[in-house]
Design a protein around this motif. Structure first.
Motif, PDB file in Angstrom:
ATOM      1  N   UNK A   1       0.853  -1.187   0.000  1.00  0.00           N
ATOM      2  CA  UNK A   1       0.000   0.000   0.000  1.00  0.00           C
ATOM      3  C   UNK A   1       0.892   1.242   0.000  1.00  0.00           C
ATOM      4  N   UNK A   2       0.685   2.092  -0.984  1.00  0.00           N
ATOM      5  CA  UNK A   2       1.535   3.276  -1.118  1.00  0.00           C
ATOM      6  C   UNK A   2       0.656   4.513  -1.279  1.00  0.00           C
ATOM      7  N   UNK A   3       0.957   5.549  -0.503  1.00  0.00           N
ATOM      8  CA  UNK A   3       0.201   6.803  -0.550  1.00  0.00           C
ATOM      9  C   UNK A   3       1.148   7.986  -0.606  1.00  0.00           C
ATOM     10  N   UNK A   4       0.850   8.910  -1.489  1.00  0.00           N
ATOM     11  CA  UNK A   4       1.541  10.204  -1.559  1.00  0.00           C
ATOM     12  C   UNK A   4       0.446  11.260  -1.580  1.00  0.00           C
ATOM     13  N   UNK A   5       0.266  11.953  -0.466  1.00  0.00           N
ATOM     14  CA  UNK A   5      -0.803  12.955  -0.344  1.00  0.00           C
ATOM     15  C   UNK A   5      -0.191  14.273   0.098  1.00  0.00           C
ATOM     16  N   UNK A   6      -0.436  15.322  -0.671  1.00  0.00           N
ATOM     17  CA  UNK A   6       0.074  16.651  -0.340  1.00  0.00           C
ATOM     18  C   UNK A   6      -1.028  17.676  -0.504  1.00  0.00           C
ATOM     19  N   UNK A   7      -0.938  18.741   0.271  1.00  0.00           N
ATOM     20  CA  UNK A   7      -1.960  19.782   0.269  1.00  0.00           C
ATOM     21  C   UNK A   7      -1.335  21.153   0.077  1.00  0.00           C
ATOM     22  N   UNK A   8      -1.004  21.509  -1.175  1.00  0.00           N
ATOM     23  CA  UNK A   8      -0.519  22.875  -1.386  1.00  0.00           C
ATOM     24  C   UNK A   8      -1.619  23.902  -1.110  1.00  0.00           C
ATOM     25  N   UNK A   9      -2.789  23.770  -1.736  1.00  0.00           N
ATOM     26  CA  UNK A   9      -3.994  24.530  -1.426  1.00  0.00           C
ATOM     27  C   UNK A   9      -5.206  23.606  -1.429  1.00  0.00           C
ATOM     28  N   UNK A  10      -5.027  22.383  -1.899  1.00  0.00           N
ATOM     29  CA  UNK A  10      -6.062  21.383  -2.105  1.00  0.00           C
ATOM     30  C   UNK A  10      -5.313  20.058  -2.034  1.00  0.00           C
ATOM     31  N   UNK A  11      -5.984  18.932  -2.178  1.00  0.00           N
ATOM     32  CA  UNK A  11      -5.316  17.643  -2.027  1.00  0.00           C
ATOM     33  C   UNK A  11      -4.862  17.087  -3.366  1.00  0.00           C
ATOM     34  N   UNK A  12      -3.563  16.922  -3.547  1.00  0.00           N
ATOM     35  CA  UNK A  12      -3.008  16.119  -4.628  1.00  0.00           C
ATOM     36  C   UNK A  12      -2.782  14.721  -4.058  1.00  0.00           C
ATOM     37  N   UNK A  13      -3.535  13.744  -4.541  1.00  0.00           N
ATOM     38  CA  UNK A  13      -3.541  12.416  -3.936  1.00  0.00           C
ATOM     39  C   UNK A  13      -3.149  11.356  -4.955  1.00  0.00           C
ATOM     40  N   UNK A  14      -2.162  10.537  -4.609  1.00  0.00           N
ATOM     41  CA  UNK A  14      -1.677   9.453  -5.459  1.00  0.00           C
ATOM     42  C   UNK A  14      -1.611   8.199  -4.592  1.00  0.00           C
ATOM     43  N   UNK A  15      -2.267   7.128  -5.028  1.00  0.00           N
ATOM     44  CA  UNK A  15      -2.367   5.935  -4.189  1.00  0.00           C
ATOM     45  C   UNK A  15      -2.328   4.686  -5.060  1.00  0.00           C
ATOM     46  N   UNK A  16      -1.622   3.653  -4.593  1.00  0.00           N
ATOM     47  CA  UNK A  16      -1.627   2.368  -5.276  1.00  0.00           C
ATOM     48  C   UNK A  16      -1.721   1.232  -4.262  1.00  0.00           C
ATOM     49  N   UNK A  17      -2.350   0.146  -4.697  1.00  0.00           N
ATOM     50  CA  UNK A  17      -2.315  -1.135  -3.999  1.00  0.00           C
ATOM     51  C   UNK A  17      -1.793  -2.149  -5.013  1.00  0.00           C
ATOM     52  N   UNK A  18      -0.707  -2.866  -4.657  1.00  0.00           N
ATOM     53  CA  UNK A  18      -0.082  -3.818  -5.576  1.00  0.00           C
ATOM     54  C   UNK A  18       0.064  -5.175  -4.902  1.00  0.00           C
ATOM     55  N   UNK A  19       0.213  -6.208  -5.726  1.00  0.00           N
ATOM     56  CA  UNK A  19       0.531  -7.511  -5.170  1.00  0.00           C
ATOM     57  C   UNK A  19       2.029  -7.580  -4.908  1.00  0.00           C
ATOM     58  N   UNK A  20       2.545  -8.655  -4.275  1.00  0.00           N
ATOM     59  CA  UNK A  20       3.980  -8.704  -3.940  1.00  0.00           C
ATOM     60  C   UNK A  20       4.905  -8.632  -5.148  1.00  0.00           C
ATOM     61  N   UNK A  21       4.414  -8.950  -6.344  1.00  0.00           N
ATOM     62  CA  UNK A  21       5.235  -8.852  -7.555  1.00  0.00           C
ATOM     63  C   UNK A  21       5.176  -7.466  -8.182  1.00  0.00           C
ATOM     64  N   UNK A  22       4.401  -6.564  -7.599  1.00  0.00           N
ATOM     65  CA  UNK A  22       4.309  -5.206  -8.115  1.00  0.00           C
ATOM     66  C   UNK A  22       3.188  -4.973  -9.100  1.00  0.00           C
ATOM     67  N   UNK A  23       2.343  -5.965  -9.337  1.00  0.00           N
ATOM     68  CA  UNK A  23       1.225  -5.818 -10.265  1.00  0.00           C
ATOM     69  C   UNK A  23       0.162  -4.906  -9.670  1.00  0.00           C
ATOM     70  N   UNK A  24      -0.307  -3.888 -10.394  1.00  0.00           N
ATOM     71  CA  UNK A  24      -1.328  -2.984  -9.841  1.00  0.00           C
ATOM     72  C   UNK A  24      -2.653  -3.708  -9.611  1.00  0.00           C
ATOM     73  N   UNK A  25      -3.191  -3.559  -8.413  1.00  0.00           N
ATOM     74  CA  UNK A  25      -4.513  -4.065  -8.077  1.00  0.00           C
ATOM     75  C   UNK A  25      -5.509  -2.920  -7.978  1.00  0.00           C
TER      76      UNK A  25
END
Length: 287
Positions: A147-171
């Motif tokens: 589970x990977x999250x990159x969330x930043x709030x310069x004036x609003x929310x820029x949100x980037x999120x992924x859930x992957x399997x152990x081999x890195x395949x996007x779920x």
């Protein structure tokens, strides 16, 4: 509109997307990721808005790709019980086990994760997605994921999120931001975006194939340009217009670009805390 990924966005003047200047081809307002659409790009079929039939078939004619965006594709998300704008600046990349997959009775679902943080300590995370039309959860209880999250709030929310399997395949891949990863290279803005490989091997490109449409009235942003997202995986490319669904056969992935998930506002005053373009999308494995 129903996209809580842009909730809390300061809506002075133009609303979530602000304004910008038109461009004939690459009006990406911040750029696109590498590896864009090729001539083999396919386009997701638009929902139909009429019952017109031809003389040879009973199939209704599809709505033009650059017509008004249809209603009906909506997306809301919370992370650890909060809409992204209230999370603040949060970044993590953690190994987890899925502990909960629960439908909400309306087509969305809640996911629970038991994770290990960067200090080796146990931590719990939750995701909840409200979807229209209904969706299918991309994971199962007991599944090991990253589970990977990159969330930043310069004036609003820029949100980037992924859930992957152990081999890195996007779920599951979620994005809601004014630009795609690695769009800015200057020292100040670069910190608000992850690297361009954040969604790899999935490649995302924001495109603006439609001409702006303008309407007179009280709206302070009279001109609106409908956009689309090109999703690329291996040699397959699928274009999904705003307020539509698509399907990548490679990886059995469902693609969602909700209402106002690919839009570029023009010809309106621009307060300093709004942005001219906004992109929201969700990619989920279909078990």
């Amino acid at each position: 509109m129903g996209v809580s990924a842009i909730l809390g966005f300061v809506t002075l003047g133009c609303g979530p997307e602000g304004h910008g200047e038109p461009s004939s081809e690459a009006s990406d307002v911040g750029g696109t990721s590498s590896g864009g659409a090729s001539p083999s790009t396919t386009t997701a079929v638009e929902p139909t808005s009429s019952s017109t039939s031809s003389a040879t078939t009973d199939e209704p004619e599809p709505e033009p790709a650059c017509g008004p965006p249809p209603e009906g594709v909506a997306l809301d998300i919370t992370v650890d019980g909060q809409v992204p704008v209230t999370l603040g600046d949060v970044r993590f990349d953690q190994a987890c086990e899925v502990t909960k997959v629960e439908g909400d009775g309306a087509g969305g679902y809640a996911l629970g994760f038991a994770c290990t943080d960067e200090m080796g300590q146990p931590v719990v995370h939750t995701l909840a997605l409200t979807l229209e039309p209904p969706g299918v959860a991309p994971v199962a209880v007991g599944e090991a994921v990253q589970l990977r999250l990159h969330n930043d709030n310069p004036f609003y929310a820029n949100t980037f999120l992924t859930v992957r399997d152990p081999e890195g395949t996007p779920l599951l891949a979620f994005l809601s931001a004014e630009a795609l990863p690695d769009a800015y290279t200057d020292e100040y803005w670069a910190e608000y975006y992850p690297q361009s490989d954040f969604y790899a091997p999935l490649v995302l490109d924001r495109v603006w194939p439609c001409e702006p449409t303008c309407e007179s009235g009280p709206d302070s942003c009279p001109c609106r340009q409908r956009g689309a997202v090109d999703f690329t995986l291996a040699d397959e490319v699928v274009r999904v217009y705003e307020s539509n669904l698509g399907q990548l056969e490679t990886g059995q992935l469902e693609l969602r670009v909700p209402r106002s998930g690919a839009v570029y506002w023009q010809s309106c005053p621009m307060p300093t805390d709004t942005t001219p373009a906004w992109t929201t999308l969700l990619v989920t494995r279909q078990p």
